[in-house]
Write a protein that holds these residues in place. Structure first.
Motif, PDB file in Angstrom:
ATOM      1  N   PRO A  28       0.826  -1.210   0.000  1.00  0.00           N
ATOM      2  CA  PRO A  28       0.000   0.000   0.000  1.00  0.00           C
ATOM      3  C   PRO A  28       0.865   1.267   0.000  1.00  0.00           C
ATOM      4  O   PRO A  28       1.958   1.294   0.554  1.00  0.00           O
ATOM      5  N   THR A  29       0.326   2.302  -0.612  1.00  0.00           N
ATOM      6  CA  THR A  29       1.012   3.585  -0.727  1.00  0.00           C
ATOM      7  C   THR A  29       1.113   4.273   0.634  1.00  0.00           C
ATOM      8  O   THR A  29       0.144   4.320   1.386  1.00  0.00           O
ATOM      9  N   LEU A  30       2.295   4.805   0.926  1.00  0.00           N
ATOM     10  CA  LEU A  30       2.533   5.581   2.146  1.00  0.00           C
ATOM     11  C   LEU A  30       2.489   7.061   1.781  1.00  0.00           C
ATOM     12  O   LEU A  30       3.181   7.502   0.861  1.00  0.00           O
ATOM     13  N   ASP A  31       1.694   7.829   2.481  1.00  0.00           N
ATOM     14  CA  ASP A  31       1.541   9.257   2.225  1.00  0.00           C
ATOM     15  C   ASP A  31       2.570  10.014   3.066  1.00  0.00           C
ATOM     16  O   ASP A  31       2.543   9.945   4.288  1.00  0.00           O
ATOM     17  N   HIS A  32       3.473  10.725   2.414  1.00  0.00           N
ATOM     18  CA  HIS A  32       4.514  11.472   3.121  1.00  0.00           C
ATOM     19  C   HIS A  32       4.257  12.973   3.120  1.00  0.00           C
ATOM     20  O   HIS A  32       5.145  13.759   3.457  1.00  0.00           O
ATOM     21  N   GLY A  33       3.055  13.387   2.728  1.00  0.00           N
ATOM     22  CA  GLY A  33       2.663  14.787   2.836  1.00  0.00           C
ATOM     23  C   GLY A  33       3.191  15.667   1.719  1.00  0.00           C
ATOM     24  O   GLY A  33       3.882  15.235   0.816  1.00  0.00           O
ATOM     25  N   ALA A  34       2.834  16.936   1.838  1.00  0.00           N
ATOM     26  CA  ALA A  34       3.201  17.917   0.824  1.00  0.00           C
ATOM     27  C   ALA A  34       4.672  18.292   0.933  1.00  0.00           C
ATOM     28  O   ALA A  34       5.250  18.319   2.019  1.00  0.00           O
ATOM     29  N   GLY A  35       5.270  18.573  -0.232  1.00  0.00           N
ATOM     30  CA  GLY A  35       6.632  19.076  -0.314  1.00  0.00           C
ATOM     31  C   GLY A  35       6.665  20.221  -1.307  1.00  0.00           C
ATOM     32  O   GLY A  35       5.636  20.561  -1.911  1.00  0.00           O
ATOM     33  N   PRO A  36       7.817  20.818  -1.527  1.00  0.00           N
ATOM     34  CA  PRO A  36       7.895  21.979  -2.411  1.00  0.00           C
ATOM     35  C   PRO A  36       7.550  21.667  -3.868  1.00  0.00           C
ATOM     36  O   PRO A  36       7.130  22.555  -4.605  1.00  0.00           O
ATOM     37  N   ASP A  37       7.699  20.409  -4.279  1.00  0.00           N
ATOM     38  CA  ASP A  37       7.419  20.025  -5.666  1.00  0.00           C
ATOM     39  C   ASP A  37       6.106  19.273  -5.826  1.00  0.00           C
ATOM     40  O   ASP A  37       5.827  18.730  -6.890  1.00  0.00           O
ATOM     41  N   GLY A  38       5.311  19.190  -4.773  1.00  0.00           N
ATOM     42  CA  GLY A  38       4.042  18.478  -4.834  1.00  0.00           C
ATOM     43  C   GLY A  38       3.879  17.520  -3.674  1.00  0.00           C
ATOM     44  O   GLY A  38       4.718  17.454  -2.765  1.00  0.00           O
ATOM     45  N   PRO A  87      12.539  -8.174  -3.235  1.00  0.00           N
ATOM     46  CA  PRO A  87      11.877  -7.255  -2.297  1.00  0.00           C
ATOM     47  C   PRO A  87      12.878  -6.229  -1.780  1.00  0.00           C
ATOM     48  O   PRO A  87      14.081  -6.462  -1.798  1.00  0.00           O
ATOM     49  N   GLY A  88      12.364  -5.098  -1.318  1.00  0.00           N
ATOM     50  CA  GLY A  88      13.226  -4.074  -0.730  1.00  0.00           C
ATOM     51  C   GLY A  88      13.367  -2.818  -1.571  1.00  0.00           C
ATOM     52  O   GLY A  88      13.916  -1.830  -1.100  1.00  0.00           O
ATOM     53  N   GLY A  89      12.880  -2.840  -2.800  1.00  0.00           N
ATOM     54  CA  GLY A  89      12.910  -1.627  -3.607  1.00  0.00           C
ATOM     55  C   GLY A  89      11.786  -0.695  -3.207  1.00  0.00           C
ATOM     56  O   GLY A  89      10.984  -0.990  -2.322  1.00  0.00           O
ATOM     57  N   PHE A  90      11.725   0.446  -3.855  1.00  0.00           N
ATOM     58  CA  PHE A  90      10.683   1.423  -3.534  1.00  0.00           C
ATOM     59  C   PHE A  90      10.425   2.312  -4.730  1.00  0.00           C
ATOM     60  O   PHE A  90      11.221   2.401  -5.656  1.00  0.00           O
ATOM     61  N   ASP A  91       9.294   2.965  -4.668  1.00  0.00           N
ATOM     62  CA  ASP A  91       8.842   3.871  -5.710  1.00  0.00           C
ATOM     63  C   ASP A  91       8.547   5.213  -5.050  1.00  0.00           C
ATOM     64  O   ASP A  91       7.625   5.317  -4.252  1.00  0.00           O
ATOM     65  N   LEU A  92       9.372   6.217  -5.330  1.00  0.00           N
ATOM     66  CA  LEU A  92       9.146   7.571  -4.818  1.00  0.00           C
ATOM     67  C   LEU A  92       8.235   8.287  -5.797  1.00  0.00           C
ATOM     68  O   LEU A  92       8.500   8.290  -7.003  1.00  0.00           O
ATOM     69  N   GLN A  93       7.174   8.883  -5.303  1.00  0.00           N
ATOM     70  CA  GLN A  93       6.199   9.535  -6.178  1.00  0.00           C
ATOM     71  C   GLN A  93       5.992  10.985  -5.759  1.00  0.00           C
ATOM     72  O   GLN A  93       5.999  11.301  -4.580  1.00  0.00           O
ATOM     73  N   ARG A  94       5.787  11.840  -6.769  1.00  0.00           N
ATOM     74  CA  ARG A  94       5.440  13.244  -6.542  1.00  0.00           C
ATOM     75  C   ARG A  94       4.202  13.552  -7.361  1.00  0.00           C
ATOM     76  O   ARG A  94       4.215  13.420  -8.594  1.00  0.00           O
ATOM     77  N   LEU A  95       3.117  13.927  -6.696  1.00  0.00           N
ATOM     78  CA  LEU A  95       1.923  14.397  -7.389  1.00  0.00           C
ATOM     79  C   LEU A  95       2.101  15.899  -7.559  1.00  0.00           C
ATOM     80  O   LEU A  95       2.053  16.656  -6.589  1.00  0.00           O
ATOM     81  N   ARG A  96       2.367  16.308  -8.800  1.00  0.00           N
ATOM     82  CA  ARG A  96       2.682  17.708  -9.074  1.00  0.00           C
ATOM     83  C   ARG A  96       1.440  18.594  -8.969  1.00  0.00           C
ATOM     84  O   ARG A  96       0.308  18.097  -9.064  1.00  0.00           O
TER      85      ARG A  96
END
Length: 155
Positions: free
Chosen positions: A22-32, A64-73
């Motif tokens: 499941p996706t982990l929400d890390h909140g807003a950042g300067p780029d989205g 296992p152990g990889g990750f996907d960093l996502q930015r919703l612009r």
């Protein structure tokens, strides 16, 4: 095999079925808005050196152990950077970094999901991966928590 500088071609190289948490929400950042999706594992299959006259089978597991960093612009598009490892059935460990741009359709589905795939392989039978450019597609597989990544050699 000589390549033409004026007529690039896309050759299918491998398909990866990647299991995700499941996706982990890390909140807003300067780029989205920021999200992280852990990679749990999966399988891949394709052909080694597809531009040659006799490509060889190429398959194995997504570790296992990889990750996907996502930015919703702010414009509603999403940028992904997936970092993970594949291990061939012959034991070769291959590092993958996949940079994806996603544009959504009005109904929320994927209208566009294309990527540039960077590969780092050790010397040996998979070393040719270090000397080629790869692009890819991404599809969400439902109801499983899985994505399908198709990789193409830009020949």
């Amino acid at each position: 095999m000589p390549f033409s500088a004026t007529e690039p071609r896309l050759l299918p190289c491998w398909e990866a079925h990647v299991d995700i948490a499941p996706t982990l929400d890390h909140g807003a950042g300067p780029d989205g808005h920021r999200f992280v999706v852990p990679i749990l594992g999966g399988r891949f299959e394709g052909r080694l050196a597809p531009e040659t006259a006799s490509p060889r089978p190429f398959k194995g597991e997504i570790l296992p152990g990889g990750f996907d960093l996502q930015r919703l612009r702010p414009d509603g598009r999403k940028e992904l950077e997936a970092i993970y490892h594949m291990r061939t059935d012959g034991g070769v460990a291959i590092e993958v970094r996949n940079l994806v741009l996603i544009d959504y359709a009005p109904d929320g589905g994927l209208a566009y999901a294309r990527s540039r795939i960077f590969v780092c392989a050790p010397a040996g039978e998979c070393d040719w991966l270090n000397a080629r450019v790869f692009v890819g597609t991404l599809e969400v597989v439902r109801p499983q928590r899985q994505v399908l990544i198709r990789s193409f050699l830009l020949a």
